[in-house]
Design an enzyme around this catalytic site. Structure first.
Site, PDB file in Angstrom:
ATOM      1  N   CYS A 113       0.818  -1.223   0.000  1.00  0.00           N
ATOM      2  CA  CYS A 113       0.000   0.000   0.000  1.00  0.00           C
ATOM      3  C   CYS A 113       0.850   1.271   0.000  1.00  0.00           C
ATOM      4  CB  CYS A 113      -0.949   0.007   1.184  1.00  0.00           C
ATOM      5  SG  CYS A 113      -2.054  -1.407   1.173  1.00  0.00           S
ATOM      6  N   HIS A 251      -3.303   7.252   2.737  1.00  0.00           N
ATOM      7  CA  HIS A 251      -3.712   5.951   2.193  1.00  0.00           C
ATOM      8  C   HIS A 251      -5.107   5.633   2.715  1.00  0.00           C
ATOM      9  CE1 HIS A 251      -3.929   1.879   1.085  1.00  0.00           C
ATOM     10  NE2 HIS A 251      -3.717   1.394   2.287  1.00  0.00           N
ATOM     11  N   ASN A 281      -9.999  -0.058  -0.008  1.00  0.00           N
ATOM     12  CA  ASN A 281      -8.535   0.083   0.010  1.00  0.00           C
ATOM     13  C   ASN A 281      -7.988  -0.458  -1.316  1.00  0.00           C
ATOM     14  OD1 ASN A 281      -5.797  -0.267   0.414  1.00  0.00           O
ATOM     15  ND2 ASN A 281      -5.993  -1.181   2.438  1.00  0.00           N
TER      16      ASN A 281
HETATM   17  O1  UT7 Z   1      -3.687  -1.069   3.761  1.00  0.00           O
HETATM   18  C1  UT7 Z   1      -2.745  -1.681   4.575  1.00  0.00           C
HETATM   19  C2  UT7 Z   1      -3.011  -1.532   5.967  1.00  0.00           C
HETATM   20  N1  UT7 Z   1      -4.234  -2.154   6.380  1.00  0.00           N
HETATM   21  C3  UT7 Z   1      -4.864  -1.611   7.394  1.00  0.00           C
HETATM   22  O2  UT7 Z   1      -4.429  -0.588   7.851  1.00  0.00           O
HETATM   23  C4  UT7 Z   1      -6.044  -2.315   7.983  1.00  0.00           C
HETATM   24  C5  UT7 Z   1      -6.010  -2.150   9.477  1.00  0.00           C
HETATM   25  N2  UT7 Z   1      -7.059  -2.851  10.220  1.00  0.00           N
HETATM   26  C6  UT7 Z   1      -8.366  -2.493  10.147  1.00  0.00           C
HETATM   27  O3  UT7 Z   1      -8.760  -1.650   9.373  1.00  0.00           O
HETATM   28  C7  UT7 Z   1      -9.315  -3.159  11.122  1.00  0.00           C
HETATM   29  O4  UT7 Z   1      -8.578  -3.866  12.082  1.00  0.00           O
HETATM   30  C8  UT7 Z   1     -10.338  -4.104  10.457  1.00  0.00           C
HETATM   31  C9  UT7 Z   1     -11.356  -3.312   9.668  1.00  0.00           C
HETATM   32  C10 UT7 Z   1      -9.634  -5.093   9.550  1.00  0.00           C
HETATM   33  C11 UT7 Z   1     -11.097  -4.897  11.519  1.00  0.00           C
HETATM   34  O5  UT7 Z   1     -11.777  -4.001  12.403  1.00  0.00           O
HETATM   35  P1  UT7 Z   1     -11.700  -4.201  13.977  1.00  0.00           P
HETATM   36  O6  UT7 Z   1     -12.524  -3.172  14.594  1.00  0.00           O
HETATM   37  O7  UT7 Z   1     -10.239  -4.242  14.317  1.00  0.00           O
HETATM   38  O8  UT7 Z   1     -12.415  -5.601  14.161  1.00  0.00           O
HETATM   39  P2  UT7 Z   1     -11.822  -6.939  14.782  1.00  0.00           P
HETATM   40  O9  UT7 Z   1     -10.816  -7.551  13.848  1.00  0.00           O
HETATM   41  O10 UT7 Z   1     -11.385  -6.671  16.174  1.00  0.00           O
HETATM   42  O11 UT7 Z   1     -13.093  -7.842  14.806  1.00  0.00           O
HETATM   43  C12 UT7 Z   1     -14.195  -7.573  15.664  1.00  0.00           C
HETATM   44  C13 UT7 Z   1     -15.261  -8.615  15.456  1.00  0.00           C
HETATM   45  C14 UT7 Z   1     -14.746 -10.036  15.524  1.00  0.00           C
HETATM   46  O12 UT7 Z   1     -15.760 -10.803  16.141  1.00  0.00           O
HETATM   47  P3  UT7 Z   1     -15.629 -11.204  17.692  1.00  0.00           P
HETATM   48  O13 UT7 Z   1     -14.345 -11.991  17.788  1.00  0.00           O
HETATM   49  O14 UT7 Z   1     -15.569  -9.915  18.440  1.00  0.00           O
HETATM   50  O15 UT7 Z   1     -16.858 -12.011  17.918  1.00  0.00           O
HETATM   51  C15 UT7 Z   1     -14.625 -10.453  14.086  1.00  0.00           C
HETATM   52  O16 UT7 Z   1     -14.798 -11.850  13.905  1.00  0.00           O
HETATM   53  O17 UT7 Z   1     -15.809  -8.467  14.133  1.00  0.00           O
HETATM   54  C16 UT7 Z   1     -15.783  -9.728  13.461  1.00  0.00           C
HETATM   55  N3  UT7 Z   1     -15.606  -9.454  12.046  1.00  0.00           N
HETATM   56  C17 UT7 Z   1     -16.629  -9.217  11.230  1.00  0.00           C
HETATM   57  N4  UT7 Z   1     -17.948  -9.167  11.442  1.00  0.00           N
HETATM   58  C18 UT7 Z   1     -18.737  -8.884  10.398  1.00  0.00           C
HETATM   59  C19 UT7 Z   1     -14.437  -9.359  11.348  1.00  0.00           C
HETATM   60  N5  UT7 Z   1     -14.716  -9.063  10.056  1.00  0.00           N
HETATM   61  C20 UT7 Z   1     -16.070  -8.971   9.964  1.00  0.00           C
HETATM   62  C21 UT7 Z   1     -16.935  -8.680   8.922  1.00  0.00           C
HETATM   63  N6  UT7 Z   1     -18.262  -8.638   9.177  1.00  0.00           N
HETATM   64  N7  UT7 Z   1     -16.505  -8.425   7.661  1.00  0.00           N
END
Ligand code: UT7
Length: 324
Positions: A113, A251, A281
């Site tokens: 990225c 980004h 993204n």
């Molecule tokens: O471009 C290069 C760099 N990339 C980035 O900078 C990305 C950085 N990371 C992020 O943007 C975020 O961490 C994400 C958007 C990927 C995830 O968001 P989050 O608020 O960190 O969510 P999480 O990974 O902590 O997940 C929270 C919950 C989990 O469920 P439990 O364990 O709390 O029951 C996940 O299983 O959300 C669940 N989950 C989803 N639920 C519905 C994860 N993905 C999804 C989804 N839909 N698509």
């Protein structure tokens, strides 16, 4: 002083728009989750286009905006981690497609990225050293062909797109004021896609599945920290303060990351460009695609200070300050 001026911008995004509701038919997710956690509403996905088709279209638009013939381009640098082939480079395909000067230098940069800012940094150095006069710098990725479409934690985040700028070496106070690239390869497992080459029949080696893998939570925290420090670095190197930023073009990974960075800098909303709701993204495509839209929207005026900042797999991060 000899500087690299951005004299034209262009972009290309595939026509096929895929909404959050479309993705909710593939994996267990919802428009509400994707919107509140990321800000993304839809993304454009390649529909037969190759990565060099997309790069060439963005490049052609940038040349047109600059009023420069492809024959005047003596360097092409493409930031991408989704090249059509292991080799030749995507930059060579672009050189042929655009009919750029025969013998022009052409190479790809792999920084995920951060790819566009790495490419910009490299081209800036060629131009300021006097070895090239005009460069075409492109960021392009087709992550829709790299994500695991059964993994809801990643497939909702990415889209495909390309953006390009034409750089001209000019004695001017306008142009790239400073640019900075960084990496920490020890943390490669935060975000990667294995499997570009296959094992030979004589070795015992596990071929990677090829899909993108990401530790989202940790990546989020590192992205906020490193992009914050890269902005400070670009400002200090250019003798500027946060209040001097006319437009921050970060980004486009996650609205919450962008908000966290803007809040730290105390930048009002109208000085931060965001278009991730439409594209998701797009990896190396994200910054030049956003820049081209910002220019088209009339958000960039002569004399403005534009600050670019990126973060991605590698890990890599980068920033650049530009006086428009
Ligand atoms: O471009 C290069 C760099 N990339 C980035 O900078 C990305 C950085 N990371 C992020 O943007 C975020 O961490 C994400 C958007 C990927 C995830 O968001 P989050 O608020 O960190 O969510 P999480 O990974 O902590 O997940 C929270 C919950 C989990 O469920 P439990 O364990 O709390 O029951 C996940 O299983 O959300 C669940 N989950 C989803 N639920 C519905 C994860 N993905 C999804 C989804 N839909 N698509």
């Amino acid at each position: 002083m000899l500087r690299s001026r951005i004299i034209g911008t262009g972009s290309y995004a595939p026509k096929r728009a895929v909404t959050n509701l479309d993705i909710a038919k593939l994996v267990e997710t919802s428009d509400e989750w994707i919107t509140t956690r990321t800000g993304i509403k839809e993304r454009r996905l390649a529909d037969g286009e190759t990565v060099s088709d997309m790069a060439s279209k963005a490049g052609k638009a940038a040349l047109k905006a600059a009023g420069v013939s492809a024959k005047d381009i003596d360097l092409i640098v493409v930031g991408t981690v989704t090249p059509e082939m292991n080799f030749p480079s995507t930059a060579c395909f672009v050189q042929a497609a655009l009919g750029a000067k025969p013998g022009a230098g052409a190479f790809d940069v792999s920084a995920a990225c951060s790819g566009f800012l790495y490419a910009l940094d490299a081209a800036d150095k060629y131009l300021r050293s006097g070895s090239c006069k005009r460069a075409l710098v492109i960021g392009v990725d087709v992550f829709s062909r790299l994500v695991d479409w059964s993994d809801r934690s990643t497939c909702v985040l990415f889209g495909d797109g390309a953006g390009a700028v034409v750089l001209s070496a000019e004695k001017s106070s306008h142009g790239v004021l400073s640019s900075h690239i960084h990496s920490d390869g020890r943390q490669w497992e935060m975000l990667y896609a294995a499997g570009a080459v296959k094992s030979n029949p004589f070795e015992k080696r596990q071929d990677g599945p090829g899909y993108l893998k990401m530790n989202g939570n940790e990546t989020f925290k590192i992205a906020v920290r490193t992009m914050g420090s890269a902005i400070t670095e670009a400002l200090e190197a250019s003798g500027l303060a946060p209040g001097d930023i006319s437009l921050l073009i970060p980004h486009q990974a996650n609205m919450r990351i962008i908000n966290a960075i803007s809040e730290r800098l105390k930048l009002p909303e109208d000085r931060v460009y965001m278009n991730l709701e439409k594209y998701g993204n797009t990896s190396a495509g994200s910054i030049p695609l956003a820049l081209d839209e910002a220019v088209a929207d009339g958000r960039v005026e002569a004399g403005d200070i534009i600050l670019f900042v990126a973060f991605g797999g590698g890990l890599t991060w980068a920033s650049a300050a530009v006086r428009w």
